[in-house]
Scaffold this motif. Structure first.
Motif, PDB file in Angstrom:
ATOM      1  N   UNK A 178      -8.631  -3.397 -19.744  1.00  0.00           N
ATOM      2  CA  UNK A 178      -7.345  -3.570 -20.425  1.00  0.00           C
ATOM      3  C   UNK A 178      -7.281  -2.699 -21.678  1.00  0.00           C
TER       4      UNK A 178
ATOM      5  N   UNK B 200      -6.402   0.709 -20.558  1.00  0.00           N
ATOM      6  CA  UNK B 200      -4.974   0.865 -20.263  1.00  0.00           C
ATOM      7  C   UNK B 200      -4.139   0.855 -21.535  1.00  0.00           C
TER       8      UNK B 200
ATOM      9  N   UNK C 271     -14.251  -2.700  -7.347  1.00  0.00           N
ATOM     10  CA  UNK C 271     -12.958  -2.732  -6.660  1.00  0.00           C
ATOM     11  C   UNK C 271     -11.803  -2.768  -7.658  1.00  0.00           C
TER      12      UNK C 271
ATOM     13  N   UNK D  91      -9.469   1.745  -8.916  1.00  0.00           N
ATOM     14  CA  UNK D  91      -8.066   2.155  -8.973  1.00  0.00           C
ATOM     15  C   UNK D  91      -7.578   2.381 -10.398  1.00  0.00           C
TER      16      UNK D  91
ATOM     17  N   UNK E 108      -4.676   5.154 -11.471  1.00  0.00           N
ATOM     18  CA  UNK E 108      -3.465   4.838 -12.233  1.00  0.00           C
ATOM     19  C   UNK E 108      -3.078   6.006 -13.134  1.00  0.00           C
TER      20      UNK E 108
ATOM     21  N   UNK F  24       3.556   3.653  -6.546  1.00  0.00           N
ATOM     22  CA  UNK F  24       2.176   3.979  -6.209  1.00  0.00           C
ATOM     23  C   UNK F  24       1.200   3.060  -6.943  1.00  0.00           C
ATOM     24  N   UNK F  25       1.382   2.982  -8.254  1.00  0.00           N
ATOM     25  CA  UNK F  25       0.440   2.195  -9.058  1.00  0.00           C
ATOM     26  C   UNK F  25       0.486   0.721  -8.673  1.00  0.00           C
TER      27      UNK F  25
ATOM     28  N   UNK G 119      -1.284   0.208  -5.383  1.00  0.00           N
ATOM     29  CA  UNK G 119      -2.736   0.338  -5.517  1.00  0.00           C
ATOM     30  C   UNK G 119      -3.334  -0.896  -6.188  1.00  0.00           C
ATOM     31  N   UNK G 120      -2.632  -1.405  -7.205  1.00  0.00           N
ATOM     32  CA  UNK G 120      -3.138  -2.602  -7.889  1.00  0.00           C
ATOM     33  C   UNK G 120      -3.123  -3.812  -6.958  1.00  0.00           C
TER      34      UNK G 120
ATOM     35  N   UNK H  91      -5.953  -3.559  -4.606  1.00  0.00           N
ATOM     36  CA  UNK H  91      -7.246  -3.896  -5.205  1.00  0.00           C
ATOM     37  C   UNK H  91      -7.347  -5.397  -5.451  1.00  0.00           C
TER      38      UNK H  91
ATOM     39  N   UNK I 251      -8.396  -6.891  -2.154  1.00  0.00           N
ATOM     40  CA  UNK I 251      -9.829  -6.667  -1.925  1.00  0.00           C
ATOM     41  C   UNK I 251     -10.653  -7.664  -2.735  1.00  0.00           C
TER      42      UNK I 251
ATOM     43  N   UNK J 278      -7.252 -13.095 -11.575  1.00  0.00           N
ATOM     44  CA  UNK J 278      -6.928 -11.814 -10.957  1.00  0.00           C
ATOM     45  C   UNK J 278      -5.464 -11.459 -11.151  1.00  0.00           C
TER      46      UNK J 278
ATOM     47  N   UNK K 132      -4.814 -10.666 -14.727  1.00  0.00           N
ATOM     48  CA  UNK K 132      -5.404  -9.382 -15.095  1.00  0.00           C
ATOM     49  C   UNK K 132      -4.574  -8.221 -14.549  1.00  0.00           C
ATOM     50  N   UNK K 133      -4.246  -8.281 -13.252  1.00  0.00           N
ATOM     51  CA  UNK K 133      -3.498  -7.172 -12.648  1.00  0.00           C
ATOM     52  C   UNK K 133      -2.082  -7.101 -13.204  1.00  0.00           C
TER      53      UNK K 133
ATOM     54  N   UNK L 258      -2.394  -5.440 -16.414  1.00  0.00           N
ATOM     55  CA  UNK L 258      -2.659  -4.023 -16.177  1.00  0.00           C
ATOM     56  C   UNK L 258      -1.355  -3.297 -15.848  1.00  0.00           C
TER      57      UNK L 258
END
Lengths: 456, 150, 182, 87
Positions: free
Chosen positions: C33, C36, C172, C176, C181, D34-35, D38-39, D42, D45, D70, D73-74, D77
């Protein structure tokens, strides 16, 4: 007292309390110089008083740790100490070194002499001969205690305690390494200072706390020792790389800013865990131990350590914040509450627990002792608030507006007066504590219900 | 019933994890030492005089009033950038003169002002101390202190 | 913890290893984080630096690592009926782990050839800190597996494999964000 | 976890990784979509690793907790990614 050699601890605790008195009086003096800068300034300049204040703190905390080890190792290992003689020799060396350092500082004897003169790096100002004495004393101690533990019962408490004490002794060896390059000097200096107070000392503190809770609450050893491992694991996992928060502005690579910020934020976790642990154990405990004061100090240590070391540490640990607050009164605020909460209180807790046993008297409710707890904790908390305010003002004026240091210091003079008053409360509390340990032979003040509930 | 947590596992994770972090710390330390020697303190030569100046700084317990790179006693001003503050960072001779003037004027004895002791330094020691401050001023400390006030 | 039935009972493996997993996720999560957050201040600079990364190597390593994780999980299952099978699966897991490190080494060497280091820019500071710290976990995992070859018990194996899956999980999430990103 | 579940998890993980790679190949420079994709991939996964490799399938409370972590967090992000667009 189950084992005769536990008596060694009595002398260590006495010595510790004596140096404790010197430390707080030195603090009171230094605080007064802030209020009235000309006070005896030719006779005892601030730097000398401050050296006595900080060095005395370190010495008495270590004496307390050694005493705690001599008290709890025989009980944990279920056998007498390997050699009481060596323990007393060690105490003698330490006291001689302490006296030597005090005299050297006060009269600035042997100025500049490599062996006998004061060395002048913060907290490790001791002359070389005293440093050698400390190492010899530590070796004697480790030999004595390790041998006792190896021959006796091995518990998680002694494991962690020994690891902490071995670690702190080995790290002290960096005191002999003083490179001419200031950045390298500072980098390795923190190997001692940080890895002591946010690494090895935390192990010692956690194990003493575990021992106290084991005795005071009667919770199963299994449970206590598992908690202990979780606490010390989180302490070292965060604390070792947490050293990075001292590496921001001393000429080291910029990556320390991120390592320091992230890991030292996580340093709050072990202190939170210690606090939760203490309260959960007391809540689960079935035993109603008569030594309420010891319980109060143990719970107080865990709680104030969480605020002082954890919360106040986090306040200025992120590098974006630290860029502005570094080296201001904010640091002083954090330093005072952290040391008091974590290491002073845990020492006073084990002394409170052990003294009645060592002196063979009843562990009555010790109302005087509990009063001293509230005096000291209250005074220290108020001091922390006051210094935090002073530090905030200073940070803004000096680091943001770029105003002159001395003018700002005069501007926050009122805070220094309030700091001295709160310091006075701490000193009175400390003297009351020592009095409560040594003088009364029976209950002086009958406990009221109020104290009962506070102690529980 | 299955044991949720065994003491052996707790101990092993504690020892293993600590060892891991010690190794990481040592790797980073090694890199940092190289960085200090080749980059951040490579701006000015570390002469004999600077090294002796550092001892003058130490033997007089200066750190117990002042801060140096933010570490010390907070009682007296920051000194890493003192030579910049005095405007003599590029002139060793002027640095010596100003420092000498300062040191010899202490203590001021002014009522209500913090007092700096008289250290009775020789001219040689003052020169070494000045060289030390000039050298310290050259350390690349990630942009700290934020301004001249230190 | 032992004298009460609690929700903790349903947790597979030893509680201590979960304490570890959670701490690691906190560390890497905070690091990613922060990465980012820094990127948000300079998206163009970060994108330019990111272009120097080898995405193919990163993607390949994801597959290598999840396959290795599979082998580790199979080793735990194999333990109860055959020690030999356990060791074979564990060896396979270690083999993939080594492949991961070789690819990583190749990536680092490639950067070094172009004169890129940890102090080159904010992007690369984070790149090296996060992937380097992760790679050191892979090394630690390999050492743990080597120890388990000899001293494996069911509980130890379970813990070792859980550590390995955590390393997997971190990659994992890390791959990305750092490689893709932009 | 049984071997069958593990093998299924492996196949799933490889498929998801392939999808990420393919997607990166098809849309190398397309921003938000795209981002986000992809997130999410992930995240999927990670969910598989938690459930099957780490065995949280049998501990629904904890799986819930980790899933929340998760998602949080994502989500953060993605927010941080989108921040420069908002400024």
């Amino acid at each position: 007292m189950k084992y005769q050699t536990q008596k060694i601890a009595y002398w260590y605790f006495l010595a510790a309390m004596a140096v404790f008195a010197v430390q707080v009086l030195g603090g009171l003096w230094a605080g007064w110089i802030y209020v009235s800068p000309n006070f005896l300034s030719e006779l005892m300049p601030f730097n000398i008083v401050r050296m006595l204040h900080t060095n005395a703190l370190i010495v008495w905390l270590l004496l307390g740790f050694f005493g705690a080890a001599y008290f709890l190792v025989p009980e944990e290992a279920e056998r007498e100490m390997h050699s009481p003689m060596l323990a007393y020799i060690q105490l003698g060396i330490l006291l001689l070194g302490t006296a030597g350092a005090v005299v050297t500082y006060t009269f600035d004897l042997f100025h500049g002499n490599w062996l006998l003169g004061m060395e002048g790096r913060e907290f490790i100002e001791q002359p070389v001969w005293v440093k050698v004495g400390i190492v010899v004393a530590a070796l004697i101690f480790l030999y004595n205690v390790s041998l006792t533990v190896l021959k006796g019962r091995k518990t998680a408490i002694t494991n962690v305690l020994l690891l902490g004490l071995w670690g702190l002794a080995l790290l002290f060896l960096f005191a002999f390494y003083n490179p001419a390059n200031l950045s390298l000097d500072k980098m390795f200096w923190w190997y001692i200072v940080h890895l002591w107070v946010e690494g090895t000392w935390e192990l010692v503190m956690a194990s003493i706390l575990a021992f106290l809770l084991l005795k005071l609450t009667g919770v199963d050893r299994e449970i206590i020792e598992k908690w202990l491992y979780i606490i010390v694991a989180t302490a070292l996992f965060s604390g070792i790389l947490g050293t990075g928060h001292h590496y921001y502005w001393i000429g080291l690579p910029s990556y320390w800013q991120w390592i320091g910020s992230i890991f030292s934020t996580l340093e709050v976790i072990p202190f939170f865990a210690m606090m939760s642990f203490s309260f959960v154990m007391v809540w689960k405990g079935k035993r109603d131990h008569p030594n309420k004061a010891a319980l109060l100090w143990a719970l107080g240590a865990a709680t104030v350590a969480f605020f002082g070391a954890g919360v106040w540490g986090f306040l200025h640990t992120l590098h974006g914040v630290n860029y502005y607050t570094h080296g201001t009164q904010i640091t002083a605020a954090h330093g005072h509450l952290a040391f008091f909460g974590a290491y002073v209180s845990v020492n006073l807790a084990i002394i409170t627990y052990a003294m009645p046993i060592l002196r063979g008297r009843d562990p009555y409710n010790q109302v005087l002792n509990m009063a001293s707890f509230w005096l000291m904790t209250g005074g220290m908390s108020f001091m922390t608030f006051v210094l935090t305010f002073a530090g905030t003002v200073q940070t803004h004026m000096q680091r943001v507006l770029g105003e002159n240091f001395m003018e700002i210091q005069e501007g926050v003079h009122l805070f220094f007066i309030m700091r001295w008053v709160s310091g006075l409360a701490v000193v009175i509390g400390a003297i009351l504590f020592i009095y409560a340990q040594l003088v009364p032979r029976r209950e002086i003040i009958e406990p009221t219900d109020q104290y009962e509930s506070e102690g529980a | 019933m299955r044991e949720v947590m065994t003491k052996t596992m707790a101990r092993n994770v504690f020892y293993g994890g600590s060892l891991f972090f010690i190794v990481v710390f040592l790797i980073l330390s090694a890199h940092s030492v190289r960085y200090v020697v080749t980059k951040s303190t490579a701006n000015a030569e570390l002469t004999e005089s600077v090294a002796r100046g550092k001892h003058v700084w130490e033997k007089n317990a200066c750190i117990n009033c002042h801060t140096l790179m933010g570490e010390g006693a907070y009682f007296a001003p920051e000194l890493q950038n003192v030579m910049s503050r005095w405007g003599v960072a590029d002139d060793p001779e002027a640095a010596f003169e100003v420092l000498k003037g300062w040191m010899e004027a202490q203590p001021t004895g002014i009522e209500g002002r913090r007092q700096m002791p008289q250290f009775n330094l020789s001219d040689e020691q003052i020169r070494e101390l000045a060289d030390f401050f000039l050298w310290v001023n050259q350390i690349d400390a990630q942009g700290w202190p934020p301004n001249e006030a230190g | 913890m032992t004298d009460q039935t609690s929700v903790l009972d349903e947790l597979p493996g030893d509680l201590m290893i979960w304490v570890l997993i959670v701490s690691e996720l906190l560390v890497f999560g905070a690091g990613l984080l922060a990465f980012l957050g820094m990127r948000a201040m300079d998206p163009a600079g970060f994108a330019a630096d990111q272009a120097a990364l080898n995405r193919v190597a990163g993607a390949a390593n994801t597959i290598v690592l999840v396959t290795s994780g599979y082998c580790a999980a199979r080793a735990v299952n194999a333990f109860d009926h055959s020690l030999r099978a356990m060791r074979l699966w564990l060896a396979a897991a270690m083999g993939f782990g080594i492949v991961f490190l070789v690819v990583k080494w190749y990536e680092y060497a490639e950067k070094a050839r172009h004169g890129i280091g940890i102090e080159t820019s904010d992007f690369f500071t984070f790149y090296y800190l996060l992937t380097g710290f992760h790679a050191l976990h892979v090394v630690a995992g390999l050492i743990i597996f080597a120890l388990l070859m000899r001293w494996g018990t069911h509980r130890n194996l379970e813990a070792g494999a859980a550590f390995w899956h955590m390393v997997d999980l971190v990659w994992v999430l890390l791959f990305p964000i750092i490689y893709l990103v932009h | 976890m049984s071997n069958t579940i593990l093998t299924r998890a492996l196949v799933l993980l490889i498929a998801l990784s392939m999808a990420t790679t393919a997607f990166a190949g098809v849309l190398p420079d397309a921003g938000e979509v795209f981002v986000l994709t992809v997130l999410v991939l992930s995240g999927l996964k990670s969910f598989v690793i938690l459930s099957d490799y780490l065995g949280l399938r049998q501990a629904p409370t904890f799986r819930g907790g980790f899933t929340a972590f998760l998602v949080g967090f994502l989500g953060l992000a993605a927010l941080l990614y989108a921040l420069p667009f908002a400024m």
